[in-house]
Scaffold this motif. Structure first.
Motif, PDB file in Angstrom:
ATOM      1  N   ASP A  23       0.512 -20.282   2.461  1.00 18.09           N
ATOM      2  CA  ASP A  23       1.669 -19.546   1.950  1.00 18.09           C
ATOM      3  C   ASP A  23       1.882 -18.205   2.642  1.00 18.09           C
ATOM      4  OD1 ASP A  23       2.294 -21.539   0.054  1.00 18.09           O
ATOM      5  OD2 ASP A  23       0.774 -20.743  -1.308  1.00 18.09           O
ATOM      6  N   GLY A  24       1.036 -17.869   3.619  1.00 18.01           N
ATOM      7  CA  GLY A  24       1.191 -16.623   4.360  1.00 18.01           C
ATOM      8  C   GLY A  24       0.426 -15.442   3.802  1.00 18.01           C
ATOM      9  N   TRP A  25      -0.429 -15.667   2.814  1.00 17.01           N
ATOM     10  CA  TRP A  25      -1.225 -14.585   2.220  1.00 17.01           C
ATOM     11  C   TRP A  25      -2.577 -14.484   2.905  1.00 17.01           C
ATOM     12  CZ3 TRP A  25       0.793 -11.193  -1.174  1.00 17.01           C
ATOM     13  CH2 TRP A  25       1.986 -11.557  -1.798  1.00 17.01           C
ATOM     14  N   VAL A  26      -3.117 -13.281   2.954  1.00 23.98           N
ATOM     15  CA  VAL A  26      -4.439 -13.060   3.535  1.00 23.98           C
ATOM     16  C   VAL A  26      -5.496 -13.587   2.571  1.00 23.98           C
ATOM     17  CG1 VAL A  26      -6.111 -11.329   4.272  1.00 23.98           C
ATOM     18  CG2 VAL A  26      -3.694 -11.058   4.868  1.00 23.98           C
ATOM     19  N   ALA A  27      -6.284 -14.545   3.028  1.00 27.95           N
ATOM     20  CA  ALA A  27      -7.377 -15.084   2.225  1.00 27.95           C
ATOM     21  C   ALA A  27      -8.662 -14.298   2.478  1.00 27.95           C
ATOM     22  CB  ALA A  27      -7.596 -16.559   2.536  1.00 27.95           C
ATOM     23  N   ARG A  28      -8.897 -13.940   3.748  1.00 26.38           N
ATOM     24  CA  ARG A  28     -10.048 -13.121   4.121  1.00 26.38           C
ATOM     25  C   ARG A  28      -9.620 -12.161   5.228  1.00 26.38           C
ATOM     26  NH1 ARG A  28     -14.949 -16.931   5.605  1.00 26.38           N
ATOM     27  NH2 ARG A  28     -13.329 -18.081   6.697  1.00 26.38           N
ATOM     28  N   GLN A  29     -10.251 -10.984   5.227  1.00 26.98           N
ATOM     29  CA  GLN A  29      -9.868  -9.950   6.186  1.00 26.98           C
ATOM     30  C   GLN A  29     -11.100  -9.162   6.605  1.00 26.98           C
ATOM     31  OE1 GLN A  29      -6.492  -7.608   4.995  1.00 26.98           O
ATOM     32  NE2 GLN A  29      -7.319  -5.750   5.914  1.00 26.98           N
ATOM     33  N   VAL A  30     -11.197  -8.912   7.910  1.00 25.68           N
ATOM     34  CA  VAL A  30     -12.256  -8.076   8.479  1.00 25.68           C
ATOM     35  C   VAL A  30     -11.584  -6.954   9.247  1.00 25.68           C
ATOM     36  CG1 VAL A  30     -14.158  -7.988  10.146  1.00 25.68           C
ATOM     37  CG2 VAL A  30     -13.889  -9.996   8.665  1.00 25.68           C
ATOM     38  N   ALA A  46     -10.064 -14.118  -2.960  1.00 24.83           N
ATOM     39  CA  ALA A  46     -10.612 -14.817  -4.136  1.00 24.83           C
ATOM     40  C   ALA A  46     -11.717 -13.999  -4.789  1.00 24.83           C
ATOM     41  CB  ALA A  46     -11.124 -16.204  -3.742  1.00 24.83           C
ATOM     42  N   GLU A  47     -12.601 -13.419  -3.995  1.00 23.87           N
ATOM     43  CA  GLU A  47     -13.670 -12.588  -4.556  1.00 23.87           C
ATOM     44  C   GLU A  47     -13.093 -11.327  -5.196  1.00 23.87           C
ATOM     45  OE1 GLU A  47     -17.127 -13.737  -1.285  1.00 23.87           O
ATOM     46  OE2 GLU A  47     -16.219 -11.748  -1.260  1.00 23.87           O
ATOM     47  N   THR A  56     -15.416  -5.389 -12.156  1.00 25.80           N
ATOM     48  CA  THR A  56     -16.337  -4.856 -11.144  1.00 25.80           C
ATOM     49  C   THR A  56     -15.625  -4.570  -9.820  1.00 25.80           C
ATOM     50  OG1 THR A  56     -16.963  -7.094 -10.463  1.00 25.80           O
ATOM     51  CG2 THR A  56     -18.339  -6.028 -12.156  1.00 25.80           C
ATOM     52  N   LEU A  57     -14.330  -4.340  -9.889  1.00 24.99           N
ATOM     53  CA  LEU A  57     -13.529  -4.156  -8.675  1.00 24.99           C
ATOM     54  C   LEU A  57     -13.987  -2.951  -7.855  1.00 24.99           C
ATOM     55  CD1 LEU A  57     -11.262  -5.269  -6.982  1.00 24.99           C
ATOM     56  CD2 LEU A  57      -9.643  -3.960  -8.367  1.00 24.99           C
ATOM     57  N   ALA A  58     -14.315  -1.851  -8.487  1.00 20.36           N
ATOM     58  CA  ALA A  58     -14.757  -0.657  -7.746  1.00 20.36           C
ATOM     59  C   ALA A  58     -16.011  -0.969  -6.926  1.00 20.36           C
ATOM     60  CB  ALA A  58     -14.995   0.505  -8.692  1.00 20.36           C
ATOM     61  N   ASP A  59     -16.951  -1.696  -7.508  1.00 25.42           N
ATOM     62  CA  ASP A  59     -18.166  -2.069  -6.779  1.00 25.42           C
ATOM     63  C   ASP A  59     -17.836  -2.980  -5.604  1.00 25.42           C
ATOM     64  OD1 ASP A  59     -19.794  -0.599  -8.483  1.00 25.42           O
ATOM     65  OD2 ASP A  59     -20.263  -2.336  -9.756  1.00 25.42           O
ATOM     66  N   TYR A  60     -16.974  -3.961  -5.855  1.00 27.48           N
ATOM     67  CA  TYR A  60     -16.601  -4.895  -4.785  1.00 27.48           C
ATOM     68  C   TYR A  60     -15.943  -4.137  -3.637  1.00 27.48           C
ATOM     69  CZ  TYR A  60     -14.762  -8.767  -2.150  1.00 27.48           C
ATOM     70  OH  TYR A  60     -14.499  -9.642  -1.117  1.00 27.48           O
ATOM     71  N   GLU A  61     -14.972  -3.302  -3.953  1.00 24.40           N
ATOM     72  CA  GLU A  61     -14.240  -2.579  -2.911  1.00 24.40           C
ATOM     73  C   GLU A  61     -15.130  -1.596  -2.160  1.00 24.40           C
ATOM     74  OE1 GLU A  61     -10.701  -1.033  -4.797  1.00 24.40           O
ATOM     75  OE2 GLU A  61      -9.591  -2.839  -4.235  1.00 24.40           O
ATOM     76  N   SER A  62     -16.101  -0.988  -2.833  1.00 24.46           N
ATOM     77  CA  SER A  62     -16.992  -0.062  -2.129  1.00 24.46           C
ATOM     78  C   SER A  62     -17.915  -0.811  -1.169  1.00 24.46           C
ATOM     79  CB  SER A  62     -17.800   0.788  -3.107  1.00 24.46           C
ATOM     80  OG  SER A  62     -18.778   0.027  -3.758  1.00 24.46           O
ATOM     81  N   THR A  63     -18.194  -2.062  -1.469  1.00 18.29           N
ATOM     82  CA  THR A  63     -19.024  -2.872  -0.577  1.00 18.29           C
ATOM     83  C   THR A  63     -18.198  -3.564   0.503  1.00 18.29           C
ATOM     84  OG1 THR A  63     -20.629  -3.284  -2.332  1.00 18.29           O
ATOM     85  CG2 THR A  63     -20.678  -4.788  -0.450  1.00 18.29           C
ATOM     86  N   PHE A  64     -17.110  -4.237   0.113  1.00 16.63           N
ATOM     87  CA  PHE A  64     -16.388  -5.096   1.046  1.00 16.63           C
ATOM     88  C   PHE A  64     -14.969  -4.654   1.394  1.00 16.63           C
ATOM     89  CE2 PHE A  64     -19.460  -8.021  -1.036  1.00 16.63           C
ATOM     90  CZ  PHE A  64     -20.228  -8.286   0.083  1.00 16.63           C
ATOM     91  N   GLY A  65     -14.411  -3.694   0.672  1.00 14.09           N
ATOM     92  CA  GLY A  65     -13.028  -3.292   0.914  1.00 14.09           C
ATOM     93  C   GLY A  65     -12.074  -4.230   0.199  1.00 14.09           C
ATOM     94  N   GLY A  66     -10.859  -4.329   0.720  1.00 12.73           N
ATOM     95  CA  GLY A  66      -9.843  -5.187   0.124  1.00 12.73           C
ATOM     96  C   GLY A  66      -9.059  -5.904   1.204  1.00 12.73           C
TER      97      GLY A  66
END
Length: 111
Positions: A23-30, A46-47, A56-66
């Motif tokens: 559908d044109g959405w980013v599924a994973r990004q580096v 998805a994560e 736990t979004l703040a923890d996820y974003e501090s580790t992996f970003g968005g």
């Protein structure tokens, strides 16, 4: 069908690697920044959504970003360079390991 590509933004001296869903959405990004190609993000939509639901979004974003929050059809000013799944996976696995290690190091220093 998914596809993979990378784009360079000179203003930020950053390579962006994307896995785009049907559908044109980013599924994973580096995101790799600067000459040392420092991983500054290695996120999965998805994560990210699961972390948001779990509170736990703040923890996820501090580790992996968005991930980018607009579909590919709305992007302007980028030159995509196609990648194979194998090329994307190699970058993904390396960046994820680096982000996890960085997160562990930050937690150890903060303890």
């Amino acid at each position: 069908m998914k596809h993979w590509f990378r784009s360079y933004w000179a203003e930020e001296d950053t390579w962006f690697y994307f896995e785009i869903d049907a559908d044109g959405w980013v599924a994973r990004q580096v995101e790799l920044q600067g000459p040392p190609q420092t991983p500054i993000a290695a996120a999965s939509l998805a994560e990210w959504q699961l972390a948001q639901q779990a509170g736990t979004l703040a923890d996820y974003e501090s580790t992996f970003g968005g991930t980018t929050e607009v579909p590919l059809q709305e992007w302007e000013g980028h030159e995509p360079y196609d990648l194979t799944l194998e090329e994307f996976e190699a970058i993904w696995l390396t960046a994820r390991a680096a982000r996890r290690e960085g997160s562990r190091n930050r937690a150890t220093r903060g303890a």
